[in-house]
Write an enzyme that holds these catalytic residues in place. Structure first.
Site, PDB file in Angstrom:
ATOM      1  N   HIS A 233     -16.604 -29.792  -5.447  1.00  0.00           N
ATOM      2  CA  HIS A 233     -17.835 -29.134  -5.895  1.00  0.00           C
ATOM      3  C   HIS A 233     -18.679 -28.775  -4.667  1.00  0.00           C
ATOM      4  CE1 HIS A 233     -22.006 -29.146  -7.264  1.00  0.00           C
ATOM      5  NE2 HIS A 233     -21.591 -28.976  -8.504  1.00  0.00           N
ATOM      6  N   ARG A 276     -17.582 -24.180  -8.010  1.00  0.00           N
ATOM      7  CA  ARG A 276     -16.276 -24.803  -8.194  1.00  0.00           C
ATOM      8  C   ARG A 276     -15.287 -23.718  -8.574  1.00  0.00           C
ATOM      9  NH1 ARG A 276     -17.374 -28.772 -12.982  1.00  0.00           N
ATOM     10  NH2 ARG A 276     -19.492 -27.945 -13.038  1.00  0.00           N
ATOM     11  N   LYS A 279     -15.463 -21.126 -11.805  1.00  0.00           N
ATOM     12  CA  LYS A 279     -16.840 -21.077 -12.303  1.00  0.00           C
ATOM     13  C   LYS A 279     -17.466 -19.727 -11.921  1.00  0.00           C
ATOM     14  CE  LYS A 279     -19.230 -24.446 -13.312  1.00  0.00           C
ATOM     15  NZ  LYS A 279     -19.874 -24.864 -14.563  1.00  0.00           N
ATOM     16  N   ASP A 365     -36.791 -19.450 -10.094  1.00  0.00           N
ATOM     17  CA  ASP A 365     -37.366 -20.793  -9.969  1.00  0.00           C
ATOM     18  C   ASP A 365     -37.400 -21.158  -8.481  1.00  0.00           C
ATOM     19  OD1 ASP A 365     -34.882 -22.381  -9.215  1.00  0.00           O
ATOM     20  OD2 ASP A 365     -34.216 -21.588 -11.134  1.00  0.00           O
ATOM     21  N   HIS A 368     -33.856 -22.107  -6.794  1.00  0.00           N
ATOM     22  CA  HIS A 368     -33.011 -20.970  -6.403  1.00  0.00           C
ATOM     23  C   HIS A 368     -33.669 -20.117  -5.318  1.00  0.00           C
ATOM     24  CE1 HIS A 368     -30.728 -22.071 -10.020  1.00  0.00           C
ATOM     25  NE2 HIS A 368     -29.714 -21.601  -9.306  1.00  0.00           N
TER      26      HIS A 368
HETATM   27 ZN   LIG Z   1     -27.765 -22.497  -9.136  1.00  0.00          ZN
END
Ligand SMILES: [Zn+2]
Length: 440
Positions: A233, A276, A279, A365, A368
């Site tokens: 990850h 990952r 994804k 947000d 990010h």
């Molecule tokens: Zn994110």
């Protein structure tokens, strides 16, 4: 410095051929992948219609207004982050330093006072005043204070108690709990190594067994999972690698398989990174994944230099991957598509009203915003000091300040904190009962 004005990759004739092929097998994830690519294509087509000469622009002013307001006022939607308040300080302060926007002294001082209230009586920082000490907000608080970088900020940190806290969560196998009674994962090793190295409290036993434990988190994919045996990850891989760099043990990882894993996480169509395998692209991995490349570059360069000494070759062999020197390492760019990542961040991750986001359709947000900007800084700046090469997509005004790839604060702030705390001696390890009255 290289200003990139030629046609963007995402408007080139081959871009469509990079889209996902499902080989006529529809799965839940293949359908989601196609939806994301369609939404990105829509954004790109709209941009192309409105701009005769594509010139992706960083919305500096809008981001600045959004960030500055966040230091004083948060909307209801941030209620769920009540246990992450030092994080909000860090995300906003780091975003502002990347944008080269100074913070007024009165605001910095208020942040210091607030973080002092988040410091636990048992050491370390909690997610908010009166909460339990936790390694994640401890990392965020120390980083935020180092970004502020004043005597007042440094003096907030109780180093002896911070060391007590780190020992209280240290496990015999070398790992760390996130908090007393909490879970173990590789984030905690990074948070511990980061704060301990910045504040100069590393004792000879604090990280005993830790590199070996982190190395066991690397799996067959090449990346690292949260604990040994889990799926690789991006977030955990960054934490594990950065912790190893701090501890000077990065060569205990299989660097070449790590490199292969991370470069395969950059999406062919989108240009951004996934967290990952299988994804979707997400703006925050612009730092967690792309941030690995400077760490790997340096580690492979050092390993290459070492392996030129013949006696060292066998010791540098791990598994089937033999490291035989890395004279081919570029002196101008990291080993990922820096332009493609900048295109993704600038064209697909900016909210027109300020703030950055995961992917088109998502809301902005501060998390990010911080990690998209941090990733953009990594993609713009290669190397450091004497060997520095810039690749700025769009106008020169898009240029961010570089970020330190280990701590993710600006390099001068790292140097300044190290200089300050290295004047102080390393605190002593104390018995856990110190300071409390032990009644029979
Ligand atoms: Zn994110």
């Amino acid at each position: 410095m290289e200003e990139v004005l030629s046609t963007l990759r995402c408007f080139g004739e081959y871009h469509k051929s990079e889209s996902f092929k499902d080989d006529n097998v529809k799965t839940e994830t293949s359908v989601e992948q196609k939806k994301v690519e369609d939404s990105i294509q829509e954004v790109l087509s709209a941009y192309q219609q409105n701009h005769k000469l594509p010139q992706p622009t960083l919305l500096r002013e809008q981001h600045y207004v959004y960030l500055k307001r966040g230091l004083r006022y948060l909307s209801d939607s941030y209620e769920c982050l009540d246990a992450s308040r030092p994080w909000l300080c860090y995300w906003i302060l780091h975003s502002l330093e990347l944008l080269d926007e100074p913070v007024p002294a009165s605001v910095s001082s208020d942040v210091c006072a607030f973080l002092a209230r988040c410091q636990s009586p048992t050491g370390g920082f909690a997610g908010g005043p009166g909460q339990q000490a936790h390694l994640a907000p401890t990392y965020a608080a120390v980083n935020a204070l180092c970004i502020i970088g004043t005597e007042e900020a440094y003096n907030v940190i109780d180093r002896q108690k911070l060391l007590d806290f780190l020992y209280s969560v240290k496990q015999p196998d070398g790992s760390f709990l996130m908090h007393v009674g909490g879970e173990v994962d590789v984030r905690s090793a990074y948070c511990a190594a980061s704060v301990a190295s910045l504040t100069h409290i590393i004792t000879p036993t604090l990280f005993e067994e830790t590199p070996g434990w982190i190395a066991r988190c690397q799996n067959w994919e090449g990346g690292l999972g949260g604990v040994p045996g889990l799926e690789a990850h991006g977030g955990y891989t960054f934490c594990g690698m950065a912790a190893m760099v701090i501890l000077g043990k990065e060569h205990m990882l299989d660097l070449k398989s790590l490199l292969r894993w991370v470069v395969c996480r950059q999406m062919r169509f989108e240009g951004g990174f996934q967290g990952r395998c299988n994804k979707l692209v997400d703006g925050c991995y612009s730092f967690w994944q792309a941030g690995l490349l400077p760490l790997l570059h340096r580690a492979l360069q050092a390993e290459g230099a070492l392996s030129r000494e013949p006696a060292d070759l066998t010791a540098r062999t791990r598994g089937s991957a033999t490291v035989t020197g890395d004279s081919a390492l570029s002196q101008r760019s990291w080993m990922f598509e820096q332009r493609a990542l900048q295109e993704y961040i600038l064209l697909c991750c900016q909210n027109p009203a300020g703030g950055l986001l995961d992917k088109p359709g998502k809301s902005r947000d501060f998390y990010h915003t911080c990690y998209c900007l941090s990733g953009l800084a990594v993609a713009q700046h290669f190397g450091s000091r004497d060997l520095h090469h810039e690749l700025i997509l769009g106008k020169d005004e898009n240029r961010l300040v570089p970020t330190h790839p280990v701590y993710n604060i600006c390099p001068e702030k790292v140097a300044q904190a190290l200089k300050h705390f290295h004047q102080l001696s390393v605190p002593m390890q104390r018995e856990p009962a110190t300071g409390t009255l032990n009644l029979p």
